[in-house]
Design an enzyme around this catalytic site. Structure first.
Site, PDB file in Angstrom:
ATOM      1  N   LEU A   2      -3.661  -6.581 -21.391  1.00 27.28           N
ATOM      2  CA  LEU A   2      -2.366  -6.280 -20.804  1.00 27.28           C
ATOM      3  C   LEU A   2      -2.129  -7.040 -19.507  1.00 27.28           C
ATOM      4  CD1 LEU A   2      -2.041  -2.418 -21.349  1.00 27.28           C
ATOM      5  CD2 LEU A   2      -0.823  -4.243 -22.532  1.00 27.28           C
ATOM      6  N   GLY A   3      -3.132  -7.107 -18.657  1.00 24.12           N
ATOM      7  CA  GLY A   3      -2.925  -7.788 -17.392  1.00 24.12           C
ATOM      8  C   GLY A   3      -4.168  -7.785 -16.535  1.00 24.12           C
ATOM      9  N   ASP A  59       3.524   4.813  -1.403  1.00 22.27           N
ATOM     10  CA  ASP A  59       4.132   3.585  -1.927  1.00 22.27           C
ATOM     11  C   ASP A  59       5.220   3.894  -2.955  1.00 22.27           C
ATOM     12  OD1 ASP A  59       4.531   0.835  -2.071  1.00 22.27           O
ATOM     13  OD2 ASP A  59       3.169   0.628  -3.774  1.00 22.27           O
TER      14      ASP A  59
END
Length: 656
Positions: free
Chosen positions: A141-142, A298
């Protein structure tokens, strides 16, 4: 916690998310793929807050092509066998026609490179590898500086057809101890898919992973299923050739809210949709603040994900209706091909949270001016510059038609600063999104560069594998039974406890609270400030605060100037109470580097003049936002205060 920040997976590419990061319509950090929900059920007997186990599967040599046929027969007889030898190559399931292709990267800008596949670095992964005795690798995926992320089949959670019916309806069941994992006796037609994050093995990364797991387990401990917060499904350690790696398993979700902002072409969403999404976000914040004693640190659109995958890259194909949610706009189908050609194939951008460098601390949903323009800017108030430019934007706000609103009279300054990479978009699209585009400066790092240059105070940028998105089902609907999309808060990799902070370098630039800028005492109110900024962005398509550096001042100076223009002069707590207050303010509370702040542009005027809100709409929205933007953290609205506000009174009660 180590100085190294945990994976921040907020980079968007195509629509799939990894703990807050989007790619191709599927997501890590949440609940569903193709509408199948994992809910709050413990999978395969693994408690969400369970103890850590160790898998010692050793990856195969890359020269194993000829072993595939031999393994296929053997592995089919050993699926999910509790007596598997974890050190045996046969601890994986090879389906007919599957490949044991190596995922080892090349040394180029398209992946993480090979130099960090070493002791203390990444773990080498191959298709069909099995981790934790149940998660079989399907695809990559990454990756980022701290970890790699993999799409996996959960072999303990097969999808079966009923053995007593010819119906094509599928059911998801936890497997029994039989070899096929079909405890109900049906035919296995597939497996639940999850996202597996494998952290680098060096001690600093492991310590950070331990902190993240503790926070995620705390969230799961209090039954977060209905609290709009993504949950950790499983975690364990795996010993490989490069050391011991922490592994985390997450659910799959859909697109993040940045995709939804893009879908509406940065012109703002219908206010009813904004209210729905904000209520769910505030439910999540109230839960983690009051019950779990956790601060997200965040919050931004990239870190709130929809529960269903949705193809936003043909924007005009789907329109919003209060009655029906999002539905297919059949009248636009004839234009689909031209629209796809006008859209960039991949709107790749970069994420740099918690980095206080002026060149790299922006949200990747932000696009600022080109470097040449920044060089030409004088020592004057940037908020006035933004006002002059943005007033020409003249956005017409319409609750039910915001996805087809037109933007008129883009100023010449804006059109002169087009992104050099926008050749695939037509001129109108460039003008509509000009205030959102940014030409990367020479100091902005790519994910590959980050892997070699990020210091211990940096966070992770994720890049994603091309061509993954086609694998995921695209739903033609984005609503539940009440016609409103469901969303979840994700990416707790930078979260901390209310009584234990890991760093003071928090929040993405555009959503950063004033106390975080001046390094004053901070707590859960920083998330509320970010929530207000996000609500404004959802409603207008623009950032509430979009600071820029210029000659003689930095982004933080400009950021504070924008706050003062909108909210008035800050109290002493801000201009004198922080460790870095004196860097930005004089003893009288004036900004040192941008002293000329005589003009004010209050929120009500911004909403009515620039975004064409009606008088009543602007009053109501301002009344909701201003308590969230109080300079004093102790007087700032809490998440519960916001949930009880009249602005959210018409949101469906099912969200509670």
């Amino acid at each position: 916690m180590s100085d190294i920040q945990q994976d921040s997976t907020s980079t968007t590419l195509g629509g799939t998310s990894l703990g807050g990061t989007s790619l191709g319509g599927t997501s890590l950090g949440g609940t569903s793929l193709g509408g199948t929900s994992l809910g709050g059920t413990s999978l395969g007997g693994t408690s969400l807050g369970g103890s850590t186990t160790t898998s010692t599967t050793t990856p195969k040599s890359t020269n194993s092509k000829n072993k595939k046929k031999k393994q296929t027969s053997s592995n089919n007889n050993n699926n999910n066998n509790n007596n598997n030898n974890n050190n045996n190559e046969n601890n994986r399931d090879n389906d007919a026609g599957s490949s044991n292709k190596s995922f080892m990267p090349l040394n180029n800008n398209e992946d993480e490179g090979t130099k960090d596949y070493k002791q203390g670095g990444y773990h080498p992964v191959r298709r069909n590898d099995v981790y934790g005795n149940r998660y079989q690798v399907v695809d990559k995926l990454g990756w980022g500086h701290f970890s790699t992320v993999w799409l996996c089949n959960d072999k303990d959670t097969p999808i079966t057809t009923s053995s007593s019916s010819s119906s094509t309806t599928t059911t998801t069941t936890s497997s029994s101890s039989n070899g096929n994992g079909n405890g109900n006796g049906g035919n296995v037609i597939g497996y639940k898919q999850v996202a597996l994050k494998i952290v680098r093995s060096a001690r600093t990364y492991s310590e950070t992973a331990e902190d993240e797991i503790k926070i995620l387990n705390a969230i799961s401990k209090y039954n977060a299923q209905d609290k709009c917060v993504a949950r950790l499904l499983d975690h364990f350690t795996h010993r490989g050739p490069n050391g011991r790696h922490y592994c985390m398993v997450f659910e799959l979700l859909g697109n993040n809210l940045l995709d939804l902002i893009k879908h509406h072409r940065y012109r703002g969403m219908p206010i009813t949709l904004v209210k729905t999404l904000m209520k769910q976000t505030l439910i999540a914040l109230d839960y983690i603040h009051t019950k779990c004693k956790i601060i997200h640190t965040d919050l931004k659109p990239e870190n709130v994900l929809l529960e269903k995958s949705f193809d936003f890259f043909t924007s005009n194909d789907y329109i919003w209706s209060e009655k029906y949610g999002y539905f297919k706009n059949r009248t636009s189908s004839s234009n689909k091909q031209s629209q796809q050609q006008q859209q960039p194939q991949q709107q790749q951008s970069q994420q740099n949270i918690n980095d206080y460098s002026d060149d790299s601390d922006d949200s990747h949903s932000d696009y600022s001016d080109s470097e040449d323009e920044l060089k030409n800017k004088g020592n004057k108030k940037s908020s006035n510059r933004d006002r002059d430019n943005n007033k020409n934007k003249n956005i017409k706000k319409d609750d039910n038609k915001s996805s087809v609103n037109e933007i008129n009279n883009i100023s010449k300054e804006n059109t002169d600063n087009k992104d050099l990479n926008s050749s695939e978009e037509n001129k109108k699209e460039e003008e509509q999104q000009q205030n959102k585009k940014e030409e990367p400066t020479t100091t902005t790092t790519t994910a590959t560069a980050t892997a070699t240059t990020t210091t211990t105070t940096g966070t992770e940028e994720f890049k994603f594998v091309n061509g993954i998105s086609y694998k995921f089902k695209k739903n033609n609907e984005l609503f539940n039974e009440n016609h409103y999309p469901r969303a979840q808060l994700v990416d707790l990799g930078n979260a901390c406890w209310t009584d234990k902070h890991f760093t003071d370098d928090i929040q993405t630039r555009q959503y950063r609270a004033p106390e975080a800028i001046v390094k004053a005492k901070w707590g859960t109110p920083v998330d509320i400030w970010s929530a207000a900024c996000m609500a404004f962005e959802l409603a207008t398509g623009d950032h509430l605060f979009k600071p820029k550096s210029g000659k003689g001042f930095e982004k933080s100076d400009d950021h504070l100037a924008l706050m003062i223009e909108l909210l008035g002069k800050p109290p002493r707590f801000i201009f004198a109470g922080g460790d870095e207050s004196r860097v930005y303010f004089t003893h009288k509370g004036d900004l040192r580097k941008i002293p000329d702040l005589s003009d004010q542009w209050p929120l009500f005027s911004v909403l009515t003049e620039k975004y064409k809100f009606s008088i009543q709409e602007a009053k109501d929205f301002e009344a909701f936002l201003l308590p969230m933007l109080n300079y004093l953290p102790e007087k700032r609205a809490t998440a519960k205060d916001c949930l009880n506000h009249t602005w959210l009174k018409d949101v469906p009660p099912f969200l509670n």
